[in-house]
Write a protein that holds these residues in place. Structure first.
Motif, PDB file in Angstrom:
ATOM      1  N   LEU A  96     -43.738  38.272  19.422  1.00  0.00           N
ATOM      2  CA  LEU A  96     -44.874  37.926  20.068  1.00  0.00           C
ATOM      3  C   LEU A  96     -46.133  38.096  19.412  1.00  0.00           C
ATOM      4  O   LEU A  96     -46.472  38.966  18.218  1.00  0.00           O
ATOM      5  N   LYS A  97     -47.472  37.484  20.026  1.00  0.00           N
ATOM      6  CA  LYS A  97     -48.613  37.753  19.275  1.00  0.00           C
ATOM      7  C   LYS A  97     -49.672  37.967  20.294  1.00  0.00           C
ATOM      8  O   LYS A  97     -49.624  37.632  21.125  1.00  0.00           O
ATOM      9  N   SER A  98     -50.394  39.083  20.060  1.00  0.00           N
ATOM     10  CA  SER A  98     -51.543  39.352  21.073  1.00  0.00           C
ATOM     11  C   SER A  98     -52.703  38.263  20.791  1.00  0.00           C
ATOM     12  O   SER A  98     -52.928  37.658  19.751  1.00  0.00           O
ATOM     13  N   MET A  99     -53.384  38.174  21.820  1.00  0.00           N
ATOM     14  CA  MET A  99     -54.722  37.314  21.621  1.00  0.00           C
ATOM     15  C   MET A  99     -55.784  38.255  21.193  1.00  0.00           C
ATOM     16  O   MET A  99     -57.003  37.706  21.226  1.00  0.00           O
TER      17      MET A  99
ATOM     18  N   VAL B 162     -60.202  26.831  13.255  1.00  0.00           N
ATOM     19  CA  VAL B 162     -59.662  27.782  14.306  1.00  0.00           C
ATOM     20  C   VAL B 162     -58.373  27.258  14.957  1.00  0.00           C
ATOM     21  O   VAL B 162     -57.271  28.154  15.065  1.00  0.00           O
ATOM     22  N   LYS B 163     -58.609  26.404  15.515  1.00  0.00           N
ATOM     23  CA  LYS B 163     -57.722  25.652  16.560  1.00  0.00           C
ATOM     24  C   LYS B 163     -56.455  25.216  16.073  1.00  0.00           C
ATOM     25  O   LYS B 163     -55.463  25.152  16.343  1.00  0.00           O
ATOM     26  N   ASP B 164     -56.522  24.947  14.663  1.00  0.00           N
ATOM     27  CA  ASP B 164     -55.073  24.501  13.747  1.00  0.00           C
ATOM     28  C   ASP B 164     -54.550  25.817  13.552  1.00  0.00           C
ATOM     29  O   ASP B 164     -53.334  25.759  13.358  1.00  0.00           O
ATOM     30  N   ARG B 165     -55.035  27.012  13.760  1.00  0.00           N
ATOM     31  CA  ARG B 165     -54.324  28.218  13.385  1.00  0.00           C
ATOM     32  C   ARG B 165     -53.952  29.047  14.603  1.00  0.00           C
ATOM     33  O   ARG B 165     -52.949  29.854  14.742  1.00  0.00           O
ATOM     34  N   LEU B 166     -54.830  29.025  15.505  1.00  0.00           N
ATOM     35  CA  LEU B 166     -54.697  29.958  16.849  1.00  0.00           C
ATOM     36  C   LEU B 166     -54.350  29.056  18.081  1.00  0.00           C
ATOM     37  O   LEU B 166     -55.272  27.951  18.356  1.00  0.00           O
TER      38      LEU B 166
ATOM     39  N   SER C 175     -38.919  33.813  20.479  1.00  0.00           N
ATOM     40  CA  SER C 175     -39.438  32.723  19.873  1.00  0.00           C
ATOM     41  C   SER C 175     -40.577  33.125  18.973  1.00  0.00           C
ATOM     42  O   SER C 175     -41.637  33.858  19.173  1.00  0.00           O
ATOM     43  N   PRO C 176     -40.478  32.186  17.973  1.00  0.00           N
ATOM     44  CA  PRO C 176     -41.864  32.125  17.100  1.00  0.00           C
ATOM     45  C   PRO C 176     -42.920  31.298  17.508  1.00  0.00           C
ATOM     46  O   PRO C 176     -44.101  31.471  16.996  1.00  0.00           O
ATOM     47  N   GLU C 177     -42.786  30.543  18.586  1.00  0.00           N
ATOM     48  CA  GLU C 177     -43.797  29.528  19.077  1.00  0.00           C
ATOM     49  C   GLU C 177     -44.766  30.545  20.201  1.00  0.00           C
ATOM     50  O   GLU C 177     -44.328  31.468  20.621  1.00  0.00           O
ATOM     51  N   PRO C 178     -46.092  30.005  20.314  1.00  0.00           N
ATOM     52  CA  PRO C 178     -46.579  30.818  21.605  1.00  0.00           C
ATOM     53  C   PRO C 178     -46.042  30.634  22.864  1.00  0.00           C
ATOM     54  O   PRO C 178     -45.793  29.431  23.301  1.00  0.00           O
TER      55      PRO C 178
ATOM     56  N   GLN D 214     -49.396  42.757  30.631  1.00  0.00           N
ATOM     57  CA  GLN D 214     -48.988  42.605  29.266  1.00  0.00           C
ATOM     58  C   GLN D 214     -49.136  41.313  28.949  1.00  0.00           C
ATOM     59  O   GLN D 214     -49.713  41.038  27.954  1.00  0.00           O
ATOM     60  N   VAL D 215     -48.705  40.334  29.699  1.00  0.00           N
ATOM     61  CA  VAL D 215     -48.244  39.161  29.417  1.00  0.00           C
ATOM     62  C   VAL D 215     -49.678  38.214  29.124  1.00  0.00           C
ATOM     63  O   VAL D 215     -50.024  37.162  28.438  1.00  0.00           O
ATOM     64  N   GLN D 216     -50.725  38.653  29.933  1.00  0.00           N
ATOM     65  CA  GLN D 216     -52.075  38.426  29.852  1.00  0.00           C
ATOM     66  C   GLN D 216     -52.751  38.199  28.767  1.00  0.00           C
ATOM     67  O   GLN D 216     -53.529  37.463  28.316  1.00  0.00           O
ATOM     68  N   ASN D 217     -52.085  39.131  27.538  1.00  0.00           N
ATOM     69  CA  ASN D 217     -52.570  39.282  26.294  1.00  0.00           C
ATOM     70  C   ASN D 217     -51.877  38.772  25.149  1.00  0.00           C
ATOM     71  O   ASN D 217     -52.064  38.650  24.067  1.00  0.00           O
ATOM     72  N   VAL D 218     -50.667  37.638  25.633  1.00  0.00           N
ATOM     73  CA  VAL D 218     -49.721  37.431  24.904  1.00  0.00           C
ATOM     74  C   VAL D 218     -50.334  35.787  24.514  1.00  0.00           C
ATOM     75  O   VAL D 218     -50.682  34.967  25.554  1.00  0.00           O
TER      76      VAL D 218
END
Length: 292
Positions: A2-5, A53-57, A239-242, A287-291
């Protein structure tokens, strides 16, 4: 993973005489929203930076702050106004001719006049500034992503703990469900016997009432669906995806199943576990709101 925002990163690059620093900050957002603050002379770079930025995040409210360093911004250079110098020279000759003086006009006389030589801000080298800005932005985004990944690991650990709690309580609820029917049957039998006061009770009718109660309070489907949602949630965590949006949807489904279980159950022990599950599902939702 998971990645945080939420995150922060900075970068700095120099190309030729142009030195640029970039700061990138990101917070929670349903989509990827990018705001870029640029020096006026670099404002044309905004669309390209937003795309980078949008290409990476994938998600997050991202603020990009770009600064040209003071050494380059205030690097003033002397500029000669040749037209104005020519007019001063002509004026000097006219005055000398009118007064009968020798018209010996020197460069030092002209150059000392107001406005002939002045200091002006050095113009931006657009190509160098563009390269420096893009390089610094990539550095800032890399640092920001590192922080988001680190926070994502913490979120993953927290979610895993809460998932195990819900799974444990759900299994307990499944084990308690048959007991709830037996307890109801016992209470109903005792109550009917008390009211009948020796009058024979139709056992078939009593069995029908118990069967109706069992049907109304059957939570097998809810428990099964909740287990399925938990399994899907774990797959998303790996998953490695968002996956933030899909996680948010699954949390809503989990909340629905837990709520339905609570509304069907009339057993105190089941109700207590449902309350605990609701609390954990709500914490997961936060917590999910920050993923990403």
């Amino acid at each position: 993973m998971l990645k945080s925002m939420t995150g922060f990163g900075s970068g700095r690059a120099r190309v030729g005489d142009e030195e640029v620093s970039v700061e990138a900050r990101s917070l929670n957002h349903k989509f990827c929203e990018v705001k870029v603050r640029l020096p006026r002379e670099l404002s044309a770079l905004e669309p390209a930076l937003v795309k980078l930025v949008k290409d990476r995040l994938a998600r997050g409210s991202v603020e990009i702050l770009v600064r040209r360093q003071a050494a380059t911004v205030s690097g003033n250079v002397p500029t000669v106004d040749v037209a104005l110098a020519r007019e001063y020279a002509r004026a000097f000759r006219e005055v000398a001719e009118a007064l009968g003086l020798t018209a010996d006009v020197t460069w030092s006389q002209v150059s000392n006049q107001p406005g002939v030589i002045r200091l002006e801000e050095k113009g931006v080298d657009v190509e160098s500034a563009t390269q420096a800005t893009q390089t610094a932005l990539q550095q800032a985004l890399a640092a920001l992503e590192t922080m988001r990944n680190t926070e994502g690991e913490s979120i993953h650990t927290d979610l895993d703990t809460r998932m195990k709690l819900i799974e444990g309580w759900s299994q307990e609820v499944a084990r308690l469900a048959p007991r709830a029917v037996n307890d109801y049957q016992q209470r109903l039998t005792e109550r009917v016997a008390e009211l009948a006061r020796g009058v024979a009770v139709d056992p078939q009718r009593l069995a029908q009432e118990v069967a109706l109660f069992a049907e109304r309070t059957d939570i097998a489907e809810e428990v099964t669906r909740l287990a399925t949602h938990l399994e899907q949630f774990r797959l998303l965590m790996a998953s490695p995806e968002p996956v933030g949006r899909r996680m948010d949807f699954l949390v809503q489904e989990m909340h629905r199943e837990v709520n339905t279980t609570g509304s069907k159950s009339q057993h105190a022990e089941i109700s207590a576990r449902v309350v605990s599950m609701k609390a954990e599902v709500e914490r997961i939702r936060e917590q999910v709101q920050n993923v990403e």
